[in-house]
Design a protein around this motif. Structure first.
Motif, PDB file in Angstrom:
ATOM      1  N   ILE A 422       0.847  -1.190   0.000  1.00  0.00           N
ATOM      2  CA  ILE A 422       0.000   0.000   0.000  1.00  0.00           C
ATOM      3  C   ILE A 422       0.883   1.242   0.000  1.00  0.00           C
ATOM      4  O   ILE A 422       1.646   1.477   0.950  1.00  0.00           O
ATOM      5  CB  ILE A 422      -0.937   0.002   1.217  1.00  0.00           C
ATOM      6  CG1 ILE A 422      -1.894  -1.201   1.140  1.00  0.00           C
ATOM      7  CG2 ILE A 422      -1.736   1.299   1.276  1.00  0.00           C
ATOM      8  CD1 ILE A 422      -2.775  -1.365   2.363  1.00  0.00           C
ATOM      9  N   ASN A 423       0.782   2.011  -1.045  1.00  0.00           N
ATOM     10  CA  ASN A 423       1.558   3.244  -1.166  1.00  0.00           C
ATOM     11  C   ASN A 423       1.052   4.251  -0.137  1.00  0.00           C
ATOM     12  O   ASN A 423      -0.125   4.611  -0.142  1.00  0.00           O
ATOM     13  CB  ASN A 423       1.411   3.806  -2.577  1.00  0.00           C
ATOM     14  CG  ASN A 423       2.335   4.965  -2.847  1.00  0.00           C
ATOM     15  OD1 ASN A 423       2.707   5.710  -1.930  1.00  0.00           O
ATOM     16  ND2 ASN A 423       2.707   5.138  -4.105  1.00  0.00           N
ATOM     17  N   PRO A 424       1.920   4.737   0.757  1.00  0.00           N
ATOM     18  CA  PRO A 424       1.464   5.673   1.792  1.00  0.00           C
ATOM     19  C   PRO A 424       0.899   6.977   1.234  1.00  0.00           C
ATOM     20  O   PRO A 424       0.171   7.678   1.941  1.00  0.00           O
ATOM     21  CB  PRO A 424       2.731   5.921   2.618  1.00  0.00           C
ATOM     22  CG  PRO A 424       3.855   5.510   1.755  1.00  0.00           C
ATOM     23  CD  PRO A 424       3.346   4.413   0.885  1.00  0.00           C
ATOM     24  N   GLN A 425       1.185   7.272  -0.027  1.00  0.00           N
ATOM     25  CA  GLN A 425       0.648   8.502  -0.598  1.00  0.00           C
ATOM     26  C   GLN A 425      -0.879   8.461  -0.668  1.00  0.00           C
ATOM     27  O   GLN A 425      -1.543   9.501  -0.589  1.00  0.00           O
ATOM     28  CB  GLN A 425       1.227   8.738  -1.998  1.00  0.00           C
ATOM     29  CG  GLN A 425       0.932  10.118  -2.580  1.00  0.00           C
ATOM     30  CD  GLN A 425       1.538  11.239  -1.758  1.00  0.00           C
ATOM     31  OE1 GLN A 425       2.719  11.180  -1.401  1.00  0.00           O
ATOM     32  NE2 GLN A 425       0.743  12.256  -1.438  1.00  0.00           N
ATOM     33  N   HIS A 426      -1.460   7.238  -0.802  1.00  0.00           N
ATOM     34  CA  HIS A 426      -2.927   7.125  -0.787  1.00  0.00           C
ATOM     35  C   HIS A 426      -3.485   7.661   0.528  1.00  0.00           C
ATOM     36  O   HIS A 426      -4.540   8.314   0.548  1.00  0.00           O
ATOM     37  CB  HIS A 426      -3.354   5.659  -0.951  1.00  0.00           C
ATOM     38  CG  HIS A 426      -2.967   5.040  -2.251  1.00  0.00           C
ATOM     39  ND1 HIS A 426      -3.350   5.548  -3.475  1.00  0.00           N
ATOM     40  CD2 HIS A 426      -2.227   3.927  -2.524  1.00  0.00           C
ATOM     41  CE1 HIS A 426      -2.877   4.787  -4.432  1.00  0.00           C
ATOM     42  NE2 HIS A 426      -2.187   3.790  -3.888  1.00  0.00           N
ATOM     43  N   ILE A 427      -2.787   7.359   1.611  1.00  0.00           N
ATOM     44  CA  ILE A 427      -3.232   7.798   2.936  1.00  0.00           C
ATOM     45  C   ILE A 427      -3.210   9.313   3.019  1.00  0.00           C
ATOM     46  O   ILE A 427      -4.190   9.960   3.429  1.00  0.00           O
ATOM     47  CB  ILE A 427      -2.307   7.198   4.028  1.00  0.00           C
ATOM     48  CG1 ILE A 427      -2.187   5.675   3.876  1.00  0.00           C
ATOM     49  CG2 ILE A 427      -2.771   7.620   5.404  1.00  0.00           C
ATOM     50  CD1 ILE A 427      -3.441   4.922   4.126  1.00  0.00           C
ATOM     51  N   VAL A 428      -2.085   9.893   2.631  1.00  0.00           N
ATOM     52  CA  VAL A 428      -1.929  11.342   2.710  1.00  0.00           C
ATOM     53  C   VAL A 428      -2.936  12.042   1.805  1.00  0.00           C
ATOM     54  O   VAL A 428      -3.553  13.042   2.197  1.00  0.00           O
ATOM     55  CB  VAL A 428      -0.489  11.738   2.331  1.00  0.00           C
ATOM     56  CG1 VAL A 428      -0.326  13.261   2.339  1.00  0.00           C
ATOM     57  CG2 VAL A 428       0.508  11.089   3.280  1.00  0.00           C
ATOM     58  N   ASP A 429      -3.114  11.531   0.594  1.00  0.00           N
ATOM     59  CA  ASP A 429      -4.055  12.149  -0.342  1.00  0.00           C
ATOM     60  C   ASP A 429      -5.478  12.142   0.204  1.00  0.00           C
ATOM     61  O   ASP A 429      -6.243  13.095  -0.021  1.00  0.00           O
ATOM     62  CB  ASP A 429      -4.013  11.421  -1.694  1.00  0.00           C
ATOM     63  CG  ASP A 429      -2.714  11.685  -2.455  1.00  0.00           C
ATOM     64  OD1 ASP A 429      -1.992  12.627  -2.069  1.00  0.00           O
ATOM     65  OD2 ASP A 429      -2.431  10.931  -3.415  1.00  0.00           O
ATOM     66  N   PHE A 431      -6.447  12.276   3.388  1.00  0.00           N
ATOM     67  CA  PHE A 431      -6.567  13.335   4.394  1.00  0.00           C
ATOM     68  C   PHE A 431      -6.532  14.721   3.747  1.00  0.00           C
ATOM     69  O   PHE A 431      -7.242  15.640   4.181  1.00  0.00           O
ATOM     70  CB  PHE A 431      -5.454  13.203   5.435  1.00  0.00           C
ATOM     71  CG  PHE A 431      -5.713  12.157   6.466  1.00  0.00           C
ATOM     72  CD1 PHE A 431      -6.704  12.332   7.431  1.00  0.00           C
ATOM     73  CD2 PHE A 431      -4.978  10.985   6.493  1.00  0.00           C
ATOM     74  CE1 PHE A 431      -6.954  11.363   8.383  1.00  0.00           C
ATOM     75  CE2 PHE A 431      -5.213  10.006   7.450  1.00  0.00           C
ATOM     76  CZ  PHE A 431      -6.207  10.194   8.395  1.00  0.00           C
ATOM     77  N   LEU A 432      -5.711  14.885   2.706  1.00  0.00           N
ATOM     78  CA  LEU A 432      -5.660  16.180   2.024  1.00  0.00           C
ATOM     79  C   LEU A 432      -7.001  16.533   1.396  1.00  0.00           C
ATOM     80  O   LEU A 432      -7.463  17.679   1.488  1.00  0.00           O
ATOM     81  CB  LEU A 432      -4.582  16.148   0.932  1.00  0.00           C
ATOM     82  CG  LEU A 432      -3.147  16.498   1.359  1.00  0.00           C
ATOM     83  CD1 LEU A 432      -2.192  16.343   0.184  1.00  0.00           C
ATOM     84  CD2 LEU A 432      -3.095  17.922   1.912  1.00  0.00           C
ATOM     85  N   LEU A 456       5.776  12.894   4.503  1.00  0.00           N
ATOM     86  CA  LEU A 456       4.684  13.128   3.550  1.00  0.00           C
ATOM     87  C   LEU A 456       3.590  13.989   4.166  1.00  0.00           C
ATOM     88  O   LEU A 456       3.039  14.893   3.517  1.00  0.00           O
ATOM     89  CB  LEU A 456       4.101  11.786   3.082  1.00  0.00           C
ATOM     90  CG  LEU A 456       5.033  10.862   2.289  1.00  0.00           C
ATOM     91  CD1 LEU A 456       4.340   9.538   1.999  1.00  0.00           C
ATOM     92  CD2 LEU A 456       5.469  11.523   0.991  1.00  0.00           C
ATOM     93  N   PHE A 457       3.263  13.715   5.433  1.00  0.00           N
ATOM     94  CA  PHE A 457       2.257  14.525   6.122  1.00  0.00           C
ATOM     95  C   PHE A 457       2.756  15.959   6.325  1.00  0.00           C
ATOM     96  O   PHE A 457       2.009  16.929   6.145  1.00  0.00           O
ATOM     97  CB  PHE A 457       1.901  13.891   7.471  1.00  0.00           C
ATOM     98  CG  PHE A 457       0.891  12.779   7.382  1.00  0.00           C
ATOM     99  CD1 PHE A 457      -0.384  13.018   6.886  1.00  0.00           C
ATOM    100  CD2 PHE A 457       1.200  11.490   7.784  1.00  0.00           C
ATOM    101  CE1 PHE A 457      -1.324  11.990   6.799  1.00  0.00           C
ATOM    102  CE2 PHE A 457       0.281  10.465   7.702  1.00  0.00           C
ATOM    103  CZ  PHE A 457      -0.990  10.713   7.209  1.00  0.00           C
ATOM    104  N   GLU A 458       4.009  16.089   6.724  1.00  0.00           N
ATOM    105  CA  GLU A 458       4.552  17.423   6.978  1.00  0.00           C
ATOM    106  C   GLU A 458       4.583  18.246   5.702  1.00  0.00           C
ATOM    107  O   GLU A 458       4.266  19.448   5.722  1.00  0.00           O
ATOM    108  CB  GLU A 458       5.950  17.296   7.587  1.00  0.00           C
ATOM    109  CG  GLU A 458       5.927  16.767   9.012  1.00  0.00           C
ATOM    110  CD  GLU A 458       7.326  16.560   9.567  1.00  0.00           C
ATOM    111  OE1 GLU A 458       8.297  16.641   8.775  1.00  0.00           O
ATOM    112  OE2 GLU A 458       7.451  16.309  10.788  1.00  0.00           O
ATOM    113  N   ASN A 459       4.970  17.622   4.596  1.00  0.00           N
ATOM    114  CA  ASN A 459       4.978  18.332   3.311  1.00  0.00           C
ATOM    115  C   ASN A 459       3.573  18.763   2.900  1.00  0.00           C
ATOM    116  O   ASN A 459       3.411  19.749   2.178  1.00  0.00           O
ATOM    117  CB  ASN A 459       5.597  17.452   2.223  1.00  0.00           C
ATOM    118  CG  ASN A 459       7.083  17.242   2.416  1.00  0.00           C
ATOM    119  OD1 ASN A 459       7.746  18.049   3.074  1.00  0.00           O
ATOM    120  ND2 ASN A 459       7.618  16.164   1.843  1.00  0.00           N
ATOM    121  N   ALA A 460       2.591  18.002   3.344  1.00  0.00           N
ATOM    122  CA  ALA A 460       1.201  18.343   3.022  1.00  0.00           C
ATOM    123  C   ALA A 460       0.606  19.340   4.021  1.00  0.00           C
ATOM    124  O   ALA A 460      -0.555  19.740   3.871  1.00  0.00           O
ATOM    125  CB  ALA A 460       0.353  17.072   2.991  1.00  0.00           C
TER     126      ALA A 460
END
Length: 559
Positions: A422-429, A431-432, A456-460
């Motif tokens: 599972i690509n963690p970017q899916h998680i961040v996206d 929440f964004l 990734l969260f901090e960058n977002a």
């Protein structure tokens, strides 16, 4: 006013205190007196009722008052056109209550000239051939043992044919290969607790209506599949008895305990099994002794309590020493979340395994209620292997699925990802995207893979509280979480998957008195959604306090 002697006798037995009834049957009696007896456009076919009773008692077994009561409504008709009033019958009671025996006798009678409908075919349907043959075999053996009956029926191992009416009884299993069946007059669905939806039921009733007075009989004891077909039938029964739907939408005869504490007094057991009303027949006495022995065994081995309560008392319960919430408490979470656009919330994230499930969610609080919006990401390979995600739907055949991933995907509860992890970017996206609609104050997560996720969260621009020892919060949050469930202050909306997650949690009471939340089964019974909810609940009570930043400072220092 209309009347029927067997119905009157049953009502009088209740009013005189001769029998003890549960709430659903008390409501049924009130329904009969207020909605049936008062009508002038219907009638009980007393002659046919009497013929059916005599037929069963001559060839099968002596009938008890509750069985004669049910039979009476099978032959209730509209005066104008002689059509049957009730098309659907729901008969639920504890195991051993005689459901199959009654349906065997009634089905066989419907084949006879007494019923006076030619080609009135009957299918007996169940999820397994063994169960589907239960009533079929009883009819077959009854005919084989009585030479007189053999004159009127052609008896084979697959079909029982009424020679004078050409009415055929046969058994069927729930699978897509039997879609084009008989032009049935009636269909019997056995072990209905195993059906997840009405998909297979619709296939088997599609042929009804081509013969006069079609009937559907749904019989069984409750089970463990929630929000499936059996719960929809119980909901319809409630609406009928409460006058919230058409009076003849369903005839519900439901026997169960009203409360799980009633199980401690065997006098209450007749609420779940009408065979136990006094005086008991020899069969009932033997059955009662068997049930009593099983009950006494629970003192030494309480692990069978859920099975005993569900199957013997027809009351699904969750052992609070093993589950976070009871069945009723989980049902209470079905209330709508409502419009929370722009509301302040806490995020929750469980990313314990990148190779199967990950869950995200937002926790809102209004007054004393918690609203939880959640989504899951699952790997296709995992759900293929353990839940049959890619199998054709026809191969499921209406049977119980461990987790209906395809259905949940269609409802938007989850996203299936065809990727090696599972690509963690899916998680961040996720929440964004939610941050455009809600004020996410903080996201709470365990420390697994946070070395990847945190940047990734901090960058977002999203703040994350990392729980370095997430198990430490189980005992801390257990009173808050379990109190919220007990007082019906948790809302998941229509998200069935979230209730599945919660039901999979094992509540373990450790020797030191602290609670620990584990899995009831390690591989298939996933708890990710509940853990995300739990993490968010760590900050849940700060949502309306206005001092969340101060609390976060304390939380960070503690962890």
């Amino acid at each position: 006013m209309i009347h029927q002697k067997y119905v009157d006798e049953y009502i009088q037995d209740y009013k005189s205190g001769k029998i003890l009834l549960n709430k659903e049957r008390i409501a049924l009696i009130e329904f009969v007196e207020q909605k049936i007896y008062t009508r002038e456009d219907i009638y009980f076919h007393d002659e046919m009722i009497e013929q059916c009773v005599q037929y069963i008692e001559k060839w099968y077994f002596p009938l008890l008052p509750f069985q004669k009561f049910i039979i009476s409504f099978v032959f209730l008709f509209f005066s104008a056109n002689n059509r049957n009033v009730f098309k659907k019958f729901l008969i639920m009671m504890g195991r051993g209550g005689g459901k199959n025996g009654l349906i065997s006798g009634v089905s066989n009678f419907l084949q006879t000239p007494f019923h006076n409908i030619n080609d009135y075919n009957i299918s007996i349907v169940a999820n397994s051939e063994e169960q589907a043959k239960t009533s079929f075999d009883e009819i077959y053996l009854t005919i084989e043992r009585n030479p007189q009956l053999k004159q009127f029926f052609k008896n084979t191992k697959t079909q029982i044919v009424g020679k004078q009416t050409n009415a055929i009884i046969q058994y069927r299993t729930s699978n897509g290969n039997t879609k084009d069946g008989l032009r049935d007059g009636a269909v019997v669905f056995d072990e209905i607790h195993q059906y997840e939806s009405n998909k297979d039921v619709k296939v088997h009733i599609s042929g009804l209506g081509k013969r006069p007075n079609p009937r559907e009989f749904y019989i069984g004891t409750d089970g463990y599949v929630r929000e499936g077909f059996i719960d929809s039938l119980k909901e319809k029964a409630s609406k009928v008895l409460n006058g919230k739907t058409r009076f003849n939408a369903l005839f519900p005869f439901i026997c169960k305990l009203d409360d799980e504490q009633e199980v401690n007094d065997p006098k209450n057991w007749e609420k779940a099994n009408p065979m136990f009303s006094l005086p008991m027949c020899a069969y009932a006495e033997n059955l009662f002794d068997e049930v009593l022995e099983q009950f006494e065994d629970l003192q030494d081995d309480p692990s069978n309590r859920e099975e005993f309560m569900t199957k013997r008392m027809n009351l699904p319960v969750s052992d609070t020493e093993r589950s976070v919430a009871t069945y009723e408490e989980l049902l209470a979470t079905k209330r709508e979340v409502g419009d929370v656009e722009g509301f302040q919330c806490i995020g929750g994230l469980d990313f314990a395994s990148i190779r199967d499930f990950a869950a995200v969610g937002l926790l809102f609080k209004q007054e004393e209620e918690y609203f939880w919006l959640t989504h899951s990401f699952v790997r296709k390979e995992f759900v293929d292997n353990f839940y049959g995600y890619s199998r054709p739907r026809e191969s499921v055949n209406g049977k119980r699925q461990f987790a209906p991933i395809k259905e949940w995907e269609e409802k938007g509860f989850l996203t299936v990802l065809d990727e090696p992890s599972i690509n963690p970017q899916h998680i961040v996206d996720w929440f964004l995207e939610k941050a455009y609609h809600h004020s996410i104050k903080k996201i709470v997560a365990d420390n697994f893979r946070m070395d990847i996720l945190r940047p990734l969260f901090e960058n977002a621009g999203l703040e994350v509280l990392v729980l370095k020892n997430p198990r430490a919060i189980d005992s801390l949050l257990a009173p808050r979480i379990e109190s919220a469930f007990a007082n019906h202050r948790v809302r998941f909306g229509d998200n069935q998957m979230m209730r599945w997650y919660t039901n999979n949690v094992l509540r373990k009471l450790k020797k030191d008195g602290n609670v620990e939340y584990l899995k009831k089964e390690e591989v298939r019974r996933k708890t990710d959604g509940f853990k995300a909810f739990e993490y968010a609940m760590y900050l849940g009570d700060e949502l309306d306090s206005g001092n969340i930043d101060d609390y976060l400072d304390i939380a960070n220092s503690f962890f």
